[in-house]
Design an enzyme around this catalytic site. Structure first.
Site, PDB file in Angstrom:
ATOM      1  N   ARG A 291       2.631   5.408  17.545  1.00 32.91           N
ATOM      2  CA  ARG A 291       1.208   5.756  17.616  1.00 32.91           C
ATOM      3  C   ARG A 291       0.543   5.164  18.862  1.00 32.91           C
ATOM      4  NH1 ARG A 291      -0.742   4.708  11.367  1.00 32.91           N
ATOM      5  NH2 ARG A 291       1.370   4.846  10.518  1.00 32.91           N
TER       6      ARG A 291
ATOM      7  N   ARG B 295      -8.036   8.007   4.190  1.00 30.17           N
ATOM      8  CA  ARG B 295      -9.111   7.041   3.947  1.00 30.17           C
ATOM      9  C   ARG B 295      -9.787   6.669   5.265  1.00 30.17           C
ATOM     10  NH1 ARG B 295      -9.189   1.766   4.983  1.00 30.17           N
ATOM     11  NH2 ARG B 295      -6.962   1.864   5.433  1.00 30.17           N
ATOM     12  N   ARG B 296      -8.991   6.364   6.280  1.00 27.45           N
ATOM     13  CA  ARG B 296      -9.576   6.004   7.572  1.00 27.45           C
ATOM     14  C   ARG B 296     -10.327   7.180   8.177  1.00 27.45           C
ATOM     15  NH1 ARG B 296      -4.029   3.029   9.027  1.00 27.45           N
ATOM     16  NH2 ARG B 296      -4.483   0.961   8.137  1.00 27.45           N
TER      17      ARG B 296
ATOM     18  N   LYS C  77       0.819  -1.211   0.000  1.00 25.98           N
ATOM     19  CA  LYS C  77       0.000   0.000   0.000  1.00 25.98           C
ATOM     20  C   LYS C  77       0.854   1.262   0.000  1.00 25.98           C
ATOM     21  CE  LYS C  77      -0.890   0.304   4.994  1.00 25.98           C
ATOM     22  NZ  LYS C  77      -1.964   0.346   6.008  1.00 25.98           N
TER      23      LYS C  77
END
Length: 317
Positions: free
Chosen positions: A157, A133-134, A85
């Site tokens: 994160r 996108r999320r 991706k």
């Protein structure tokens, strides 16, 4: 098999190293080679170093591959291992994707600091993710949530989540599984309503175009099913001129010789969404993805992507 050391280039994150190690392990098994036959070369990329702004502002997908591809072109490494991706649809001249490993679970997952599910987040809760996108898909599910960019590798994160900087985050399950971190998952998101990024869950191996030695090494570990699915998803992305500036989702599933495809485009605020589905024979994978993209472009209109400025956010056309 050659006795020359096989040099594998990768980013230095824990996930990237896990992916490179998986490639090495599969090649060792396929060719009965010892671990000493391989050298994993860590290469720092721009995407790893630029953490103060969204990727859409800094340059997009190529930020995670450029330096590794340069090392491949100039012969410092023999194979480059990437998350599919992260790969731009246009290859640098002289390089090619030579193989995909078998695809992992493509779903996204939610990880909350105090709750297990997105539905349980309080009104106005703060969710961080680096993916447009999320963000867009989450806005459709919960318009009340406050969203922000959360950069850094998976461990960074999760540390920010633990420190209370955000109430939740979204990650790809494939990466967590490859790092044996499944226990952090709160909720799996349904891929029909929350479809993945094109290429999500797939490790790809890039080589110099025409490198017969590398082709021979990779042939036994290459997964043809993943290659077919990615052919459709990358054709879809290529027709849409997709980058980190545009929320695009795609999922191709090959069952026997039938390929089913689901594609989606959204505005970054999630307010507008267009989706399409198609199916056909595996040999038409790229055409199926391309046709799906053409359908969405015709439906959404030429101004759909033009309204997104990257740095300033969505401006309606």
């Amino acid at each position: 098999m050659t006795t020359e050391t096989i040099r594998i280039g990768t980013r230095g994150s824990r996930l990237a190293l896990a992916q490179a190690s998986e490639v090495r392990a599969r090649l060792m098994a396929a060719h009965a080679l010892p671990e000493e036959a391989f050298a994993i070369e860590v290469i720092s990329t721009s995407g790893d170093r630029i953490l103060d702004r969204p990727l859409s502002e800094a340059g997009g997908k190529g930020l995670f591959t450029k330096e590794i591809e340069e090392a491949l072109l100039d012969g410092r490494i023999d194979l480059a291992v990437h998350s599919s991706k992260d790969m731009a649809t246009a290859m640098p001249e002289g390089l090619a994707i030579a193989a995909y490993l078998p695809r992992e679970d493509v779903r996204d997952v939610f990880i909350g600091r105090t709750v297990q599910r997105i539905a349980d987040l309080p009104l106005g809760a703060h969710v961080g993710t680096a993916s447009l996108r999320r963000q867009a898909l989450l806005k459709r599910l919960r318009p009340d949530l406050r969203l922000s960019i959360l950069r850094g590798n998976v461990q960074t994160r999760l540390a920010k989540l633990e420190a209370g900087e955000v109430d939740g985050t979204l990650l790809a399950f494939a990466g967590l599984k490859r790092m044996a971190m499944e226990s952090v998952v709160g909720e799996f998101l349904d891929e029909e309503t929350f479809p993945p990024a094109p290429g999500q869950g797939a490790i790809c191996i890039q080589t110099r175009d025409g490198d017969e030695r590398a082709a021979g090494l990779l042939s036994p570990v290459a997964d043809p099913r993943t290659a077919v699915e990615l052919a459709a998803e990358r054709a879809f992305l290529a027709r849409l001129d997709g980058s980190c500036r545009t929320p695009i989702a795609a999922r191709a599933i090959l069952e026997a010789e039938l390929l089913r495809f689901h594609g989606m485009i959204l505005t970054p605020d999630g307010a507008r969404m267009h989706e399409t589905r198609g199916e056909g024979l595996a040999e038409r994978a790229a055409a199926i993805g391309d046709e799906a993209a053409r359908t969405l472009l015709a439906e959404a209109g030429t101004g759909f992507f033009a309204g997104w400025s990257g740095a300033d956010g969505w401006r309606a056309s």
